[in-house]
Design an enzyme around this catalytic site. Structure first.
Site, PDB file in Angstrom:
ATOM      1  N   ASP A  69       1.078  -0.904  -0.405  1.00 38.55           N
ATOM      2  CA  ASP A  69      -0.346   0.144   0.028  1.00 38.55           C
ATOM      3  C   ASP A  69       1.128   0.815   0.306  1.00 38.55           C
ATOM      4  O   ASP A  69       2.156   1.348   0.150  1.00 38.55           O
ATOM      5  CB  ASP A  69      -1.093  -0.414   1.020  1.00 38.55           C
ATOM      6  CG  ASP A  69      -0.622  -0.472   2.690  1.00 38.55           C
ATOM      7  OD1 ASP A  69       1.182  -0.616   2.754  1.00 38.55           O
ATOM      8  OD2 ASP A  69      -0.910  -0.848   3.527  1.00 38.55           O
ATOM      9  N   ASN A 137      -7.929  -2.848  13.992  1.00 42.91           N
ATOM     10  CA  ASN A 137      -9.371  -2.888  14.063  1.00 42.91           C
ATOM     11  C   ASN A 137      -9.166  -4.274  12.804  1.00 42.91           C
ATOM     12  O   ASN A 137      -9.705  -4.811  12.428  1.00 42.91           O
ATOM     13  CB  ASN A 137     -10.111  -2.070  12.607  1.00 42.91           C
ATOM     14  CG  ASN A 137      -8.984  -1.503  12.157  1.00 42.91           C
ATOM     15  OD1 ASN A 137      -8.240  -2.066  11.211  1.00 42.91           O
ATOM     16  ND2 ASN A 137      -9.596  -0.941  10.934  1.00 42.91           N
ATOM     17  N   HIS A 139      -7.235  -4.695   9.915  1.00 37.75           N
ATOM     18  CA  HIS A 139      -7.335  -4.394   8.791  1.00 37.75           C
ATOM     19  C   HIS A 139      -5.774  -5.212   8.327  1.00 37.75           C
ATOM     20  O   HIS A 139      -4.877  -5.669   8.542  1.00 37.75           O
ATOM     21  CB  HIS A 139      -7.200  -2.964   7.909  1.00 37.75           C
ATOM     22  CG  HIS A 139      -5.874  -1.815   8.868  1.00 37.75           C
ATOM     23  ND1 HIS A 139      -6.345  -0.768   8.971  1.00 37.75           N
ATOM     24  CD2 HIS A 139      -4.423  -2.570   8.298  1.00 37.75           C
ATOM     25  CE1 HIS A 139      -4.557   0.152   9.212  1.00 37.75           C
ATOM     26  NE2 HIS A 139      -3.921  -0.889   9.247  1.00 37.75           N
ATOM     27  N   GLU A 144      -9.142  -2.110   5.030  1.00 42.42           N
ATOM     28  CA  GLU A 144     -10.013  -1.966   6.254  1.00 42.42           C
ATOM     29  C   GLU A 144     -11.238  -2.491   6.471  1.00 42.42           C
ATOM     30  O   GLU A 144     -11.962  -3.242   5.255  1.00 42.42           O
ATOM     31  CB  GLU A 144     -10.918  -0.600   6.545  1.00 42.42           C
ATOM     32  CG  GLU A 144      -9.666   0.440   5.927  1.00 42.42           C
ATOM     33  CD  GLU A 144      -8.271   1.279   7.670  1.00 42.42           C
ATOM     34  OE1 GLU A 144      -9.232  -0.202   8.211  1.00 42.42           O
ATOM     35  OE2 GLU A 144      -8.364   2.157   7.706  1.00 42.42           O
TER      36      GLU A 144
HETATM   37  C1  F6R Z   1       1.266  -1.073   6.199  1.00 44.44           C
HETATM   38  C2  F6R Z   1       0.140  -2.262   6.336  1.00 44.44           C
HETATM   39  C3  F6R Z   1      -0.576  -2.221   7.489  1.00 44.44           C
HETATM   40  C4  F6R Z   1       0.213  -2.653   8.913  1.00 44.44           C
HETATM   41  C5  F6R Z   1      -0.635  -2.412   9.961  1.00 44.44           C
HETATM   42  C6  F6R Z   1       0.072  -1.995  11.537  1.00 44.44           C
HETATM   43  O1  F6R Z   1       2.214  -1.350   5.105  1.00 44.44           O
HETATM   44  O2  F6R Z   1      -0.044  -2.681   4.940  1.00 44.44           O
HETATM   45  O3  F6R Z   1      -1.893  -2.948   7.515  1.00 44.44           O
HETATM   46  O4  F6R Z   1       1.186  -3.842   9.101  1.00 44.44           O
HETATM   47  O5  F6R Z   1      -1.413  -1.000  10.330  1.00 44.44           O
HETATM   48  O6  F6R Z   1       0.791  -1.494  11.163  1.00 44.44           O
HETATM   49  P1  F6R Z   1       1.948  -1.410  12.664  1.00 44.44           P
HETATM   50  O7  F6R Z   1       3.340  -2.462  12.344  1.00 44.44           O
HETATM   51  O8  F6R Z   1       2.576   0.002  12.928  1.00 44.44           O
HETATM   52  O9  F6R Z   1       1.240  -1.272  14.078  1.00 44.44           O
END
Ligand code: F6R
Length: 252
Positions: A69, A137, A139, A144
């Site tokens: 992403d 959450n 994702h 999401e």
């Molecule tokens: C980022 C991504 C998100 C993160 C998630 C957890 O490329 O795909 O799904 O893996 O938001 O983020 P952290 O590791 O910062 O808790």
């Protein structure tokens, strides 16, 4: 996760070494390895360990990378863009070739065309090992919680809890982009092998719901239960909801 494969480590550092060893197996076992990569704080120990293996002799010149992403509206030179993150933590520290690096372009004028272009990239480079973090959450990528999970690369409005969680990387919450481009769930589920990483007590509840709960679109990571080869890599804090007092994995 038909065969739930869970590994619980004392520290994220130890977990990162394990995931880097899994990546090395994939990299060494084929001429054209493709890694699907995530950003955020969770995979940093993995990138550090992979860089460590590279410094010990692991050649990454044949590796293709496909990131999950990117924020819309942040150029690759912006410190909080995912392109910048990847250069800082992995690409600038290894011999991964620039032409083998793929990240959605969040600055594209035509975002619909950019999503279609990215799906073509994924079609041409089926992913051998997909690294995932998980949002509080549930994702994965920026898929999401919703009534529907989209299969293809798409533009997504980030949920308020995601914006709040990501605000820790920005000076002000107003600076957090509200939209992103994300790979869809099809590309994730088509990967040969998936590693879902999570660390810290704030991830314990969502990990338990994703691994042991029903498969539901409002818990996007729960769809990983449908994949045949997922390893969930945790520290003790994020694993605490999975095991009973005697240390046995709780029933689904
Ligand atoms: C980022 C991504 C998100 C993160 C998630 C957890 O490329 O795909 O799904 O893996 O938001 O983020 P952290 O590791 O910062 O808790």
């Amino acid at each position: 996760m038909q065969t739930v494969n869970i590994r619980v480590f004392d520290t994220p550092h130890d977990a990162g070494i394990y995931v880097a060893a899994l990546a090395e197996q994939v990299i060494q076992s084929r001429p054209d390895p493709v890694l699907g990569l995530a950003t955020g704080s969770t995979p940093i120990p993995f990138y550090d360990a992979l860089v460590g293996l590279h410094r010990c002799g692991l050649d990454l010149s044949s590796v293709t990378t496909i990131n999950l992403d990117e924020y819309i509206g942040l150029p690759p030179t912006h410190e909080q863009s995912y392109a910048y993150f990847m250069h800082r933590h992995l690409f600038s520290r290894t011999n991964i070739r620039p032409e083998n690096i793929h990240i959605p372009n969040g600055m594209a004028d035509d975002l619909v065309a950019e999503c279609a272009r990215y799906d073509d990239v994924i079609r041409q480079h089926p992913i051998h090992l997909q690294i995932l973090g998980i949002g509080v959450n549930g994702h994965i990528g920026f898929n999401e919680p919703d009534d529907l999970l989209l299969s293809k690369t798409h533009v997504v409005e980030l949920r308020p809890e995601t914006v709040r969680s990501n605000a820790r990387f920005f000076e002000r919450i107003e600076d957090v982009p509200r939209r992103a481009i994300t790979m869809g769930v099809q590309a994730i589920l088509q990967a040969d092998q998936i590693v879902l990483m999570a660390f810290g007590p704030e991830k314990a509840d969502i990990i338990a719901r994703s691994v042991l709960g029903e498969v539901r679109t409002d818990v996007p990571a729960s769809i990983l239960q449908l994949h045949k080869r997922v390893t969930v890599v945790l520290d003790r804090a994020s694993a605490q909801g999975l095991f009973d007092e005697s240390g046995r994995l709780r029933e689904k």
